[in-house]
Design an enzyme around this catalytic site. Structure first.
Site, PDB file in Angstrom:
ATOM      1  N   SER A  48       0.826  -1.207   0.000  1.00  0.00           N
ATOM      2  CA  SER A  48       0.000   0.000   0.000  1.00  0.00           C
ATOM      3  C   SER A  48       0.859   1.254   0.000  1.00  0.00           C
ATOM      4  O   SER A  48       1.949   1.296   0.588  1.00  0.00           O
ATOM      5  CB  SER A  48      -0.905   0.013   1.235  1.00  0.00           C
TER       6      SER A  48
ATOM      7  N   TYR B 229      -2.510   5.054  -3.879  1.00  0.00           N
ATOM      8  CA  TYR B 229      -3.446   6.103  -3.531  1.00  0.00           C
ATOM      9  C   TYR B 229      -2.862   7.367  -4.158  1.00  0.00           C
ATOM     10  O   TYR B 229      -1.802   7.840  -3.738  1.00  0.00           O
ATOM     11  CB  TYR B 229      -3.561   6.268  -2.022  1.00  0.00           C
TER      12      TYR B 229
ATOM     13  N   THR C 282      -6.223   2.145  -6.752  1.00  0.00           N
ATOM     14  CA  THR C 282      -7.460   1.892  -6.018  1.00  0.00           C
ATOM     15  C   THR C 282      -8.489   2.958  -6.371  1.00  0.00           C
ATOM     16  O   THR C 282      -8.214   4.154  -6.246  1.00  0.00           O
ATOM     17  CB  THR C 282      -7.212   1.881  -4.509  1.00  0.00           C
TER      18      THR C 282
ATOM     19  N   LYS D  94      -8.106  -1.510  -9.091  1.00  0.00           N
ATOM     20  CA  LYS D  94      -8.634  -2.260  -7.944  1.00  0.00           C
ATOM     21  C   LYS D  94      -9.904  -1.570  -7.458  1.00  0.00           C
ATOM     22  O   LYS D  94      -9.880  -0.397  -7.073  1.00  0.00           O
ATOM     23  CB  LYS D  94      -7.600  -2.308  -6.829  1.00  0.00           C
TER      24      LYS D  94
ATOM     25  N   HIS E  49     -12.939  -3.214  -1.181  1.00  0.00           N
ATOM     26  CA  HIS E  49     -12.051  -2.800  -0.097  1.00  0.00           C
ATOM     27  C   HIS E  49     -12.280  -3.651   1.152  1.00  0.00           C
ATOM     28  O   HIS E  49     -12.194  -3.167   2.280  1.00  0.00           O
ATOM     29  CB  HIS E  49     -12.256  -1.315   0.224  1.00  0.00           C
TER      30      HIS E  49
END
Length: 433
Positions: free
Chosen positions: A180, A203, A229, A305, A329
């Protein structure tokens, strides 16, 4: 040549040992008479030790030395669910609440797993499955298993070694790992610990210069895929986290003082970046034009995603995406009541084999892995289970979770008569109405 009266030939010794073992079985309080009869028959016929190990599973089960029902070592776990109470016991209330929380009433989180109960498995007989191959190939890299590690943020909240411990476990077990953006470990360190590349979940923030810098750093480190994402555009109401936070007596302001700069100050992927213009982490104003812009700077593979519908899957193809992860998520994006396993078939149909489709959310058993593959997934991703293992026991806990899921998956794979992943098809399952 004569044998001394007190000596036994190997065959005599084996026969005597077998008789003694049969007497033990007959007196065992844990076996039914029918089970004893079956085992006696196998032993009397000279069954191999391998066959015995397959039949007499009670001898292979780990001894439970749990304290108040909570395991105290990873080898005591019978399944991945055993790690959650241990994680809860090990973590501060707010940290466990963050890991446990869905959104609103956690209904989507719950349904992600329960929906697998609506899928039956069709087993086949009389197929030689002594040797099976569970490997999958994605973007030219072959992994020994289709079980991947989904991106989970802030793993330092679960264990001091954070993603580094996870990466080492993934290396041993041959699992792919997605890091992440707001992980507690840098991508350089994760790749070094894993001994190979990992994917990078992006992100993007709402500052393009920061987005570009994150992508360039990940690719320079060796990430072959950037995973954007796209399921956090609407915000979320994490009620379970808020409830657990009420029970946390620590002063958390040092880590959670508010403001984006403070939020990412301990996240190494933001080191040396100017985040003064960033107002949110998730790029909540993203559109398909943003995907086009990102596609132009990503040198490797671009994965989306959070796609859960046929319509968006078809659009993703038109925008040059290389793969899709069907995801909500982990039930933390929206209270849609649509579990990912139900969304998977329409996404698979929409891409029509043109790109890989992966899935996360609710996968807790090896049977779940097989069901997802049968419905068209190329690979699956787990999140909470390996974080339970991490929180409870560090790297050994993660390794144990991966070993349990792999063992369960190999067992059910053999029972459906599949010797390789390609032999797991829609005919391997039946979806109940």
């Amino acid at each position: 040549m004569t044998t001394a009266p007190d000596a036994r030939t190997p065959s005599d010794a084996a026969l005597t040992d077998r008789r003694n073992f049969i007497r033990f079985l007959a007196a065992s309080p844990v076996l039914t008479p029918s089970a004893v009869s079956a085992l006696v028959g196998a032993l009397s016929a000279g069954a191999s030790s391998g066959a015995l190990a397959q039949s007499y599973d009670v001898l292979r089960a780990p001894q439970q030395k749990a304290v108040d029902g909570v395991i105290t070592a990873p080898e005591q776990a019978l399944n991945v669910f055993d790690f959650e109470p241990a994680a809860k016991k090990a973590l501060p209330p707010a940290h466990y609440g963050y890991l446990a929380s869905g959104v609103d009433g956690d209904e989507t989180l719950r349904l992600n797993h329960e929906a697998y109960d609506d899928i039956a498995i069709r087993v086949r007989r009389l197929i030689d499955v002594r040797k099976i191959d569970t490997s999958v190939t994605l973007f030219g890299e072959t992994f020994s298993t289709p079980i991947m590690l989904a991106p989970v943020s802030s793993q330092g909240a679960f264990h001091a070694e954070a993603e580094a411990a996870v990466a080492r476990a993934a290396k041993v077990k041959g699992n792919n790992f997605i890091l992440s953006t707001v992980g507690s470990t840098s991508i350089e360190d994760v790749i070094a610990e894993r001994g190979g590349p990992c994917w990078y979940m992006l992100y993007p923030t709402d500052d393009w210069s920061v987005t570009e810098a994150l992508v360039k750093r990940a690719e320079a480190a060796g990430a072959p895929a950037i995973v954007l994402t796209v399921d956090r555009q609407g915000g979320r109401n994490t009620e379970t986290l808020f409830r657990f936070r009420r029970d946390d007596t620590r002063d958390c302001k040092g880590c959670h003082a508010g403001g984006f700069a403070n939020e990412v100050s301990r996240k190494p992927m933001f080191d040396d970046l100017d985040v003064s213009k960033v107002t949110n982490l998730y790029g909540t104003g993203m559109t398909w034009e943003f995907v086009d812009r990102l596609r132009k700077i990503v040198k490797g593979k671009l994965v989306l995603k959070g796609i859960v519908t046929r319509e968006d899957a078809e659009i993703a193809l038109k925008h040059g995406v290389d793969a899709i992860i069907v995801s909500n998520h982990g039930g933390r994006a929206e209270e849609s009541l649509e579990p990912t396993i139900r969304a998977l078939p329409e996404v698979v149909a929409a891409v029509d084999g043109k790109i890989p489709v992966l899935i996360d959310g609710g996968i807790r058993r090896g049977t779940d892995v097989l069901k997802a593959l049968a419905l068209g997934a190329t690979a699956i991703c787990i999140g909470r289970p390996y974080c339970w293992g991490l929180a409870a026991f560090g790297e050994p806990g993660v390794a144990a979770v991966l070993a349990i899921l792999q063992r369960e998956f190999e067992t059910i794979m053999k029972q459906v008569g599949a010797t390789r992943i390609a032999e797991i098809t829609k005919d391997s399952v039946m979806v109940r109405a």
